[in-house]
Every structure is written in structure tokens, then in C-alpha cells.
Design a protein around this motif. Structure first.
Motif, PDB file in Angstrom:
ATOM      1  N   ALA A   1       0.792  -1.159  -0.003  1.00 56.90           N
ATOM      2  CA  ALA A   1      -0.200   0.061  -0.148  1.00 56.90           C
ATOM      3  C   ALA A   1       0.821   1.118   0.071  1.00 56.90           C
ATOM      4  CB  ALA A   1      -0.800   0.065   1.133  1.00 56.90           C
ATOM      5  N   GLU A   2       2.050   1.423   0.614  1.00 56.08           N
ATOM      6  CA  GLU A   2       2.807   2.452   0.774  1.00 56.08           C
ATOM      7  C   GLU A   2       3.489   2.549  -0.662  1.00 56.08           C
ATOM      8  OE1 GLU A   2       5.129   5.667   2.089  1.00 56.08           O
ATOM      9  OE2 GLU A   2       3.312   4.782   2.812  1.00 56.08           O
ATOM     10  N   VAL A   3       3.903   1.493  -1.199  1.00 54.36           N
ATOM     11  CA  VAL A   3       4.343   1.647  -2.552  1.00 54.36           C
ATOM     12  C   VAL A   3       3.257   2.242  -3.710  1.00 54.36           C
ATOM     13  CG1 VAL A   3       5.184   0.516  -4.564  1.00 54.36           C
ATOM     14  CG2 VAL A   3       6.160  -0.078  -2.341  1.00 54.36           C
ATOM     15  N   CYS A   4       2.241   1.804  -3.501  1.00 55.91           N
ATOM     16  CA  CYS A   4       1.244   2.399  -4.428  1.00 55.91           C
ATOM     17  C   CYS A   4       0.724   3.722  -4.215  1.00 55.91           C
ATOM     18  CB  CYS A   4      -0.243   1.548  -4.108  1.00 55.91           C
ATOM     19  SG  CYS A   4       0.013  -0.224  -4.716  1.00 55.91           S
ATOM     20  N   ARG A   5       0.763   4.135  -2.800  1.00 56.45           N
ATOM     21  CA  ARG A   5       0.566   5.707  -2.395  1.00 56.45           C
ATOM     22  C   ARG A   5       1.874   6.308  -2.944  1.00 56.45           C
ATOM     23  NH1 ARG A   5       2.215   9.312   0.955  1.00 56.45           N
ATOM     24  NH2 ARG A   5       3.848   8.118   1.759  1.00 56.45           N
ATOM     25  N   ARG A   6       2.916   5.952  -3.069  1.00 54.83           N
ATOM     26  CA  ARG A   6       4.119   6.940  -3.446  1.00 54.83           C
ATOM     27  C   ARG A   6       4.110   6.847  -5.020  1.00 54.83           C
ATOM     28  NH1 ARG A   6       9.468   5.956  -0.031  1.00 54.83           N
ATOM     29  NH2 ARG A   6       8.454   5.876   2.131  1.00 54.83           N
ATOM     30  N   LEU A   7       3.607   5.698  -5.658  1.00 50.40           N
ATOM     31  CA  LEU A   7       3.377   5.638  -7.091  1.00 50.40           C
ATOM     32  C   LEU A   7       2.411   6.667  -7.608  1.00 50.40           C
ATOM     33  CD1 LEU A   7       3.531   2.015  -8.394  1.00 50.40           C
ATOM     34  CD2 LEU A   7       4.948   3.759  -9.239  1.00 50.40           C
ATOM     35  N   ALA A   8       1.333   6.644  -6.815  1.00 45.83           N
ATOM     36  CA  ALA A   8       0.255   7.556  -7.207  1.00 45.83           C
ATOM     37  C   ALA A   8       0.527   9.122  -6.827  1.00 45.83           C
ATOM     38  CB  ALA A   8      -1.037   7.115  -6.011  1.00 45.83           C
TER      39      ALA A   8
ATOM     40  N   ASP B   1      14.912  -0.721  -9.652  1.00 46.00           N
ATOM     41  CA  ASP B   1      14.570   0.551  -9.852  1.00 46.00           C
ATOM     42  C   ASP B   1      13.829   1.581  -9.139  1.00 46.00           C
ATOM     43  OD1 ASP B   1      16.356   0.014 -12.057  1.00 46.00           O
ATOM     44  OD2 ASP B   1      14.931  -0.575 -13.490  1.00 46.00           O
ATOM     45  N   LEU B   2      12.619   0.678  -8.515  1.00 48.09           N
ATOM     46  CA  LEU B   2      11.595   1.554  -7.808  1.00 48.09           C
ATOM     47  C   LEU B   2      12.166   2.082  -6.566  1.00 48.09           C
ATOM     48  CD1 LEU B   2       8.714   2.232  -8.318  1.00 48.09           C
ATOM     49  CD2 LEU B   2       8.074   0.155  -7.071  1.00 48.09           C
ATOM     50  N   PRO B   3      12.752   1.687  -5.854  1.00 49.54           N
ATOM     51  CA  PRO B   3      13.100   2.515  -4.631  1.00 49.54           C
ATOM     52  C   PRO B   3      13.960   3.788  -5.073  1.00 49.54           C
ATOM     53  CG  PRO B   3      13.730   0.230  -4.216  1.00 49.54           C
ATOM     54  CD  PRO B   3      13.338   0.274  -5.704  1.00 49.54           C
ATOM     55  N   ALA B   4      14.729   3.576  -6.022  1.00 50.82           N
ATOM     56  CA  ALA B   4      15.538   4.998  -6.642  1.00 50.82           C
ATOM     57  C   ALA B   4      14.700   6.262  -7.062  1.00 50.82           C
ATOM     58  CB  ALA B   4      16.472   4.341  -7.772  1.00 50.82           C
ATOM     59  N   SER B   5      13.468   5.437  -7.516  1.00 49.71           N
ATOM     60  CA  SER B   5      12.545   6.414  -7.986  1.00 49.71           C
ATOM     61  C   SER B   5      11.458   7.146  -6.810  1.00 49.71           C
ATOM     62  CB  SER B   5      11.675   5.912  -9.006  1.00 49.71           C
ATOM     63  OG  SER B   5      12.282   5.350 -10.121  1.00 49.71           O
ATOM     64  N   LEU B   6      11.352   6.177  -5.857  1.00 47.34           N
ATOM     65  CA  LEU B   6      10.224   6.619  -4.723  1.00 47.34           C
ATOM     66  C   LEU B   6      10.913   6.948  -3.547  1.00 47.34           C
ATOM     67  CD1 LEU B   6       7.273   4.146  -5.456  1.00 47.34           C
ATOM     68  CD2 LEU B   6       7.797   6.323  -6.484  1.00 47.34           C
ATOM     69  N   GLY B   7      12.353   6.403  -3.379  1.00 46.90           N
ATOM     70  CA  GLY B   7      12.680   6.718  -1.970  1.00 46.90           C
ATOM     71  C   GLY B   7      12.565   5.373  -1.196  1.00 46.90           C
ATOM     72  N   PRO B   8      13.421   5.200   0.021  1.00 47.66           N
ATOM     73  CA  PRO B   8      13.479   4.073   0.692  1.00 47.66           C
ATOM     74  C   PRO B   8      12.034   3.814   1.278  1.00 47.66           C
ATOM     75  CG  PRO B   8      14.502   5.600   1.765  1.00 47.66           C
ATOM     76  CD  PRO B   8      14.103   6.186   0.417  1.00 47.66           C
ATOM     77  N   VAL B   9      11.642   2.397   1.133  1.00 45.44           N
ATOM     78  CA  VAL B   9      10.370   1.857   1.435  1.00 45.44           C
ATOM     79  C   VAL B   9      10.646   1.040   2.633  1.00 45.44           C
ATOM     80  CG1 VAL B   9       8.128   0.774   1.183  1.00 45.44           C
ATOM     81  CG2 VAL B   9       9.028   2.526  -0.741  1.00 45.44           C
ATOM     82  N   ARG B  10       9.901   0.919   3.855  1.00 45.57           N
ATOM     83  CA  ARG B  10      10.051  -0.116   4.867  1.00 45.57           C
ATOM     84  C   ARG B  10       9.922  -1.337   4.439  1.00 45.57           C
ATOM     85  NH1 ARG B  10       6.501  -1.374  10.084  1.00 45.57           N
ATOM     86  NH2 ARG B  10       7.547  -2.960  10.792  1.00 45.57           N
ATOM     87  N   ARG B  11      10.891  -2.289   4.614  1.00 45.08           N
ATOM     88  CA  ARG B  11      10.644  -3.708   4.149  1.00 45.08           C
ATOM     89  C   ARG B  11      10.229  -4.402   5.247  1.00 45.08           C
ATOM     90  NH1 ARG B  11      11.347  -5.115  -1.219  1.00 45.08           N
ATOM     91  NH2 ARG B  11      13.017  -4.204  -2.518  1.00 45.08           N
ATOM     92  N   ARG B  12       9.065  -5.217   5.190  1.00 46.17           N
ATOM     93  CA  ARG B  12       8.483  -5.946   5.997  1.00 46.17           C
ATOM     94  C   ARG B  12       9.154  -7.449   5.990  1.00 46.17           C
ATOM     95  NH1 ARG B  12       3.748  -3.658   8.813  1.00 46.17           N
ATOM     96  NH2 ARG B  12       3.783  -1.436   7.903  1.00 46.17           N
ATOM     97  N   LEU B  13       9.722  -7.926   6.995  1.00 46.93           N
ATOM     98  CA  LEU B  13      10.303  -9.371   7.281  1.00 46.93           C
ATOM     99  C   LEU B  13       9.109 -10.321   7.423  1.00 46.93           C
ATOM    100  CD1 LEU B  13      13.621  -8.606   9.298  1.00 46.93           C
ATOM    101  CD2 LEU B  13      13.136  -8.767   6.773  1.00 46.93           C
TER     102      LEU B  13
END
Length: 243
Positions: free
Chosen positions: A134-141, A204-216
Motif C-alpha cells: 500500500a505504501e508503494v502504491c501511495r508513492r506511485l500515485a 529501479d523503484l526505490p531509486a524513484s520513490l525513495g526507501p520503503v520499509r521492508r516487512r520481514l
């Protein structure tokens, strides 16, 4: 969006295709007509699993109907709304209303049931938490709203790969449950229509959107399935009546 259950592919292919392809086309047409920004969710199953990791520009080659429908949906979205972002994802996990809602929570129920079961130990999945997605989608949007062009297709995935059998052992260890009734097999791989390893290249995506918290997975998955591991408890009634 889309029908992911194999039983539905076989018994109602028309309805499954409509949900996976036709609905995506209609939404994309509506987004373009209204001037809305669209993030379309696709799947790692557009790949055949023979040559991971897969980049966004890797050649798709789906092995089953679901993968073919998701690829057709990508083409439909791209044709109807060229500015849409297409995000390919692996299997997702998180809180559910009943154990059979996802394949992963069903694994936990099978561990707790104590009945002999064979789980695939060949095909590797990369379970990704819904909140992370959801966080990735939010940043993409947000990037789309700011006029950024990130490429028509992007990937996001957790980094930890496990088979269904390995997930079952993880759950058994975490909750001190017996696992002798869980046997390693090749059930999914034997069907011939399940990719063995569709690991997605997400660099490629983190470079565009910035770091996203990875859930283990080994930390986040146990709390998500804990309600489904005992015959009685807070989720007992929901297990009896998933509606």
C-alpha cells in the motif's frame, strides 16, 4: 483486482477473464476519460519462472490462465490509459477475515489441523505484506500526480523466498506446533502450470520513490495467522462462517 483461484479458472473461465481483463480495461478507460491517475496491479505470474530475477523489461511468458489474463490486462490498460503505472506484485499477505481467504493463511490452518498434508517444496514465493504494498502504491500515485513518468511497468516484492512447505515449518517453529504431519512434495510444480521462481527485480523503484520499509516475512506473518492456529479463540466464529 482479479480472480486468482485456480478452481474459478476451471469452472468459470469467462467470469474469471472478465474480472481480470475486461474490468481492468473499463477502469483504465474511465481513468483516462476523467483525467484520473491510475496504478494498475499486475502479477509476477506473467513470467514463466525459469530465469529470475525478472526486470520490468523482461519478456513475459505466462504459464497459466491467470498469468495470461494479467498480461492481457496490462496490454488493455496500456492501450486505454497510456499514462497508467502498472505495478507487478508477488503473492500478498496480511490480516484476513477467514483462513481460506489466501493460500498463505490456509497453510497456517493446515499446520494447526494436525492432518497429514503435502505442501509444495519446489515453487518459491516471495510473500509481501499488504501494508508495504500500500505504501508503494501511495508513492506511485503521488509521483503520477506530480507528473513524474516512472515507466509504464514497475516491480515490487519482498526479498525473502520460501516454498509453501518452508512457510509451514516456519509457522510450526514459531508457535511450537508439531509438523510431522506436513510433508514436502512437488504438488504445485507437478501441475506444470506454476512457475518455479518468479523473483522480481525491484532495484529501479526505490531509486524513484525513495526507501520503503521492508516487512520481514518471518516477523510479520506469524501475527497475521495466529488467530487461525487453534480450534477455539477470537476467530473461531469467523472460521465457521466466512461470510
Amino acid at each position: 483486482m482479479g480472480e486468482r483461484r485456480p478452481a474459478e479458472w476451471a469452472t468459470a473461465p469467462g467470469r474469471a477473464r472478465a474480472g481480470n481483463v475486461d474490468a481492468a480495461r473499463l477502469i483504465a478507460k474511465g481513468a483516462r476519460r476523467c483525467g484520473a491517475r491510475l496504478v494498475h496491479i499486475s502479477s509476477d505470474y506473467v513470467f514463466d519462472g525459469t530465469a529470475p530475477p525478472y526486470r520490468a523489461d523482461s519478456l513475459p511468458n505466462p504459464m497459466n490462465d491467470y498469468g495470461r489474463w494479467k498480461l492481457l490486462a496490462e496490454h488493455a490498460v496500456r492501450g486505454a490509459c497510456p499514462d497508467a503505472a502498472i505495478l507487478r506484485l508477488p503473492v500478498l499477505y496480511g490480516p484476513v477475515r477467514f483462513a481460506a481467504e489466501t493460500n498463505l493463511t490456509e497453510i497456517a490452518r493446515q499446520v494447526a489441523a494436525g492432518v497429514t498434508v503435502e505442501l509444495d517444496d519446489v515453487c518459491v514465493r516471495y510473500p509481501t505484506h499488504v501494508d508495504e504494498t500500500a505504501e508503494v502504491c501511495r508513492r506511485l500515485a503521488g509521483a503520477l500526480l506530480q507528473g513524474q513518468r516512472l515507466g509504464s511497468v514497475t516491480h515490487w516484492s519482498a526479498e525473502q523466498g520460501l516454498t509453501k512447505y518452508r512457510m509451514a515449518l516456519l509457522i510450526a517453529r514459531r508457535f511450537h506446533l508439531p509438523a510431522g504431519h506436513v510433508r514436502a512434495g512437488a504438488a504445485d510444480a507437478a501441475s506444470g502450470d506454476r512457475p518455479v521462481d518468479c523473483r522480481l527485480d525491484c532495484q529501479d523503484l526505490p531509486a524513484s520513490l525513495g526507501p520503503v520499509r521492508r516487512r520481514l516475512f518471518d516477523i510479520e506473518f506469524p501475527p497475521a495467522v495466529e488467530p487461525w492456529l487453534t480450534p477455539s479463540g477470537p476467530a473461531a466464529e469467523r472460521r465457521k462462517d466466512p461470510s
